[in-house]
Scaffold this motif. Structure first.
Motif, PDB file in Angstrom:
ATOM      1  N   ARG A 265      69.634  36.389  57.829  1.00 52.30           N
ATOM      2  CA  ARG A 265      69.759  37.818  57.531  1.00 52.30           C
ATOM      3  C   ARG A 265      71.215  38.250  57.351  1.00 52.30           C
ATOM      4  NH1 ARG A 265      65.807  38.522  54.951  1.00 52.30           N
ATOM      5  NH2 ARG A 265      66.314  40.743  54.943  1.00 52.30           N
ATOM      6  N   THR A 266      72.086  37.271  57.036  1.00 49.16           N
ATOM      7  CA  THR A 266      73.460  37.611  56.654  1.00 49.16           C
ATOM      8  C   THR A 266      73.697  37.244  55.191  1.00 49.16           C
ATOM      9  OG1 THR A 266      74.314  35.455  57.398  1.00 49.16           O
ATOM     10  CG2 THR A 266      74.342  37.283  59.004  1.00 49.16           C
ATOM     11  N   GLY A 267      72.612  37.065  54.452  1.00 47.29           N
ATOM     12  CA  GLY A 267      72.724  36.700  53.050  1.00 47.29           C
ATOM     13  C   GLY A 267      72.513  35.221  52.804  1.00 47.29           C
ATOM     14  N   THR A 268      71.852  34.533  53.727  1.00 50.07           N
ATOM     15  CA  THR A 268      71.720  33.087  53.604  1.00 50.07           C
ATOM     16  C   THR A 268      70.831  32.670  52.435  1.00 50.07           C
ATOM     17  OG1 THR A 268      69.989  33.187  55.304  1.00 50.07           O
ATOM     18  CG2 THR A 268      72.217  32.602  56.022  1.00 50.07           C
ATOM     19  N   ALA A 269      69.803  33.440  52.127  1.00 49.79           N
ATOM     20  CA  ALA A 269      68.950  33.087  50.986  1.00 49.79           C
ATOM     21  C   ALA A 269      69.727  33.215  49.675  1.00 49.79           C
ATOM     22  CB  ALA A 269      67.699  33.967  50.958  1.00 49.79           C
ATOM     23  N   SER A 270      70.531  34.273  49.572  1.00 54.90           N
ATOM     24  CA  SER A 270      71.379  34.436  48.386  1.00 54.90           C
ATOM     25  C   SER A 270      72.415  33.317  48.311  1.00 54.90           C
ATOM     26  CB  SER A 270      72.072  35.796  48.423  1.00 54.90           C
ATOM     27  OG  SER A 270      71.131  36.849  48.389  1.00 54.90           O
ATOM     28  N   LEU A 271      72.979  32.965  49.462  1.00 54.10           N
ATOM     29  CA  LEU A 271      73.966  31.883  49.488  1.00 54.10           C
ATOM     30  C   LEU A 271      73.329  30.562  49.084  1.00 54.10           C
ATOM     31  CD1 LEU A 271      76.832  30.908  50.153  1.00 54.10           C
ATOM     32  CD2 LEU A 271      76.050  30.511  52.499  1.00 54.10           C
ATOM     33  N   ARG A 272      72.114  30.330  49.532  1.00 55.66           N
ATOM     34  CA  ARG A 272      71.419  29.098  49.145  1.00 55.66           C
ATOM     35  C   ARG A 272      71.327  28.986  47.624  1.00 55.66           C
ATOM     36  NH1 ARG A 272      64.967  27.505  49.459  1.00 55.66           N
ATOM     37  NH2 ARG A 272      65.259  25.246  49.558  1.00 55.66           N
ATOM     38  N   THR A 273      70.901  30.059  46.981  1.00 54.79           N
ATOM     39  CA  THR A 273      70.792  30.044  45.525  1.00 54.79           C
ATOM     40  C   THR A 273      72.161  29.857  44.883  1.00 54.79           C
ATOM     41  OG1 THR A 273      68.842  31.472  45.602  1.00 54.79           O
ATOM     42  CG2 THR A 273      70.038  31.379  43.519  1.00 54.79           C
ATOM     43  N   ALA A 274      73.172  30.520  45.442  1.00 58.50           N
ATOM     44  CA  ALA A 274      74.524  30.397  44.900  1.00 58.50           C
ATOM     45  C   ALA A 274      75.029  28.963  45.007  1.00 58.50           C
ATOM     46  CB  ALA A 274      75.465  31.346  45.639  1.00 58.50           C
ATOM     47  N   LEU A 275      74.819  28.329  46.141  1.00 59.59           N
ATOM     48  CA  LEU A 275      75.275  26.949  46.325  1.00 59.59           C
ATOM     49  C   LEU A 275      74.562  26.008  45.359  1.00 59.59           C
ATOM     50  CD1 LEU A 275      75.515  26.784  50.231  1.00 59.59           C
ATOM     51  CD2 LEU A 275      77.418  26.722  48.600  1.00 59.59           C
ATOM     52  N   LYS A 276      73.282  26.232  45.149  1.00 53.31           N
ATOM     53  CA  LYS A 276      72.550  25.399  44.194  1.00 53.31           C
ATOM     54  C   LYS A 276      73.072  25.635  42.777  1.00 53.31           C
ATOM     55  CE  LYS A 276      68.039  24.987  45.002  1.00 53.31           C
ATOM     56  NZ  LYS A 276      66.642  25.312  45.387  1.00 53.31           N
ATOM     57  N   ASP A 277      73.409  26.890  42.463  1.00 52.26           N
ATOM     58  CA  ASP A 277      73.987  27.190  41.147  1.00 52.26           C
ATOM     59  C   ASP A 277      75.325  26.464  40.956  1.00 52.26           C
ATOM     60  OD1 ASP A 277      71.880  28.819  40.456  1.00 52.26           O
ATOM     61  OD2 ASP A 277      72.910  30.694  40.938  1.00 52.26           O
ATOM     62  N   LEU A 278      76.022  26.244  42.068  1.00 52.63           N
ATOM     63  CA  LEU A 278      77.322  25.566  42.007  1.00 52.63           C
ATOM     64  C   LEU A 278      77.190  24.043  42.032  1.00 52.63           C
ATOM     65  CD1 LEU A 278      79.379  27.871  44.414  1.00 52.63           C
ATOM     66  CD2 LEU A 278      79.494  27.790  41.911  1.00 52.63           C
TER      67      LEU A 278
END
Length: 290
Positions: free
Chosen positions: A41-54
């Motif tokens: 709940r600190t943005g981890t789902a968004s970060l997961r997608t971002a890391l995969k995009d990278l």
């Protein structure tokens, strides 16, 4: 408590698309590069997608166990038992089995093992997603704390394959990490946890990141180019979380009902066949006696 064995997904589970990989038979296939150890709940789902995009694929997240490959929950239970109940061992070998297909990991329940993951993968970069604690607590109360106490999930877990592995793991994690009372202890655990991670990681290997900062600080820290003409992902808001969980409950209950229908139909067919056989046998005996 003995380690729970892996069981294959029932053929009748047609309303969910979970995989059924037994991680205990797996091994590391890609290097672990990123430990994103901010609380959920600190943005981890968004970060997961971002890391995969990278290019950091795959990135492990609670959804990896809850809705993608539920048997992962068996190994998380092993890890929780080893750390909090002193039952069994869970070291680098086991982490490589569970997370060996991933170059990154984030979210809970991984955060319960921040020290263990840092020790297992000292070469990995560490990211701490942060959020104002009151906002974080309110969001978590409405989502994961609600899920850990969801009576519908608890009921479905008594019969369903996937939730039967997920719910006990979630409940165990929530109890040991937040002292069985998230409402009361959540904020203090938040402060203590972040202080502990900061104390374990050298400053040059730690990025504290807050949603809204965009690609630049993340990409600079990870030493990768920022995506061109691509917005930073924003997913898994509160309303969406609850809706997805309720939809998941329904699908799993449909699996249970369908399995019951198939089993019931098979038993009925067997009973009718037995009755028919018995009737023919009686008729034959009657013919012999005549």
């Amino acid at each position: 408590m003995a380690s729970q064995p892996y069981t294959p997904k029932p053929l009748t589970d047609i309303f969910t698309s979970d995989t059924d990989i037994d991680r205990r038979k797996c091994h590391r296939t890609v290097p672990m590069k990123v430990l994103a150890l901010g609380l959920g709940r600190t943005g981890t789902a968004s970060l997961r997608t971002a890391l995969k995009d990278l290019g950091f694929t795959d990135c492990y997240h609670m959804m990896s166990a809850s809705v993608e490959n539920p048997p992962d929950c068996l190994m998380w239970q092993d890890a929780l038992s080893a750390k909090f109940d002193n039952e069994g061992e869970f070291g680098r070998e086991q982490w490589d089995q569970l997370l060996g297909h991933c170059q990154a990991v984030c979210d809970w329940p991984a955060v319960a093992f921040a020290r263990e993951l840092i020790e297992a993968y000292p070469e990995a970069k560490v990211i701490l997603t942060t959020r104002e604690v009151n906002s974080w607590h309110a969001s978590t109360m409405k989502t994961v704390d609600w899920r850990a106490n969801d009576p519908e999930l608890r009921f479905v877990a008594q019969f369903d394959w996937g939730s039967g592995m997920y719910y006990p793991m979630l409940r165990k994690f929530w109890d040991v990490f937040f002292k069985s009372d998230f409402r009361r202890y959540g904020k203090q655990v938040y402060h203590d946890y972040y202080a502990e991670v900061r104390s374990m990681v050298p400053a040059d290997n730690l990025l504290e990141y807050r949603m809204g900062q965009g690609w630049e600080p993340l990409c600079e820290f990870l030493e990768v180019p920022a995506p061109k003409n691509k917005k930073f992902p924003h997913i898994n808001d509160t309303d969406g979380f609850v809706d997805r969980c309720r939809t998941r409950n329904r699908a799993q209950m449909y699996n249970v009902l369908f399995r019951g229908f198939i089993v019931g139909s098979s038993l009925l067919a067997a009973a009718l066949s037995a009755c028919a056989t018995l009737s023919r046998f009686r008729a034959r005996l009657a013919g012999l006696a005549a």
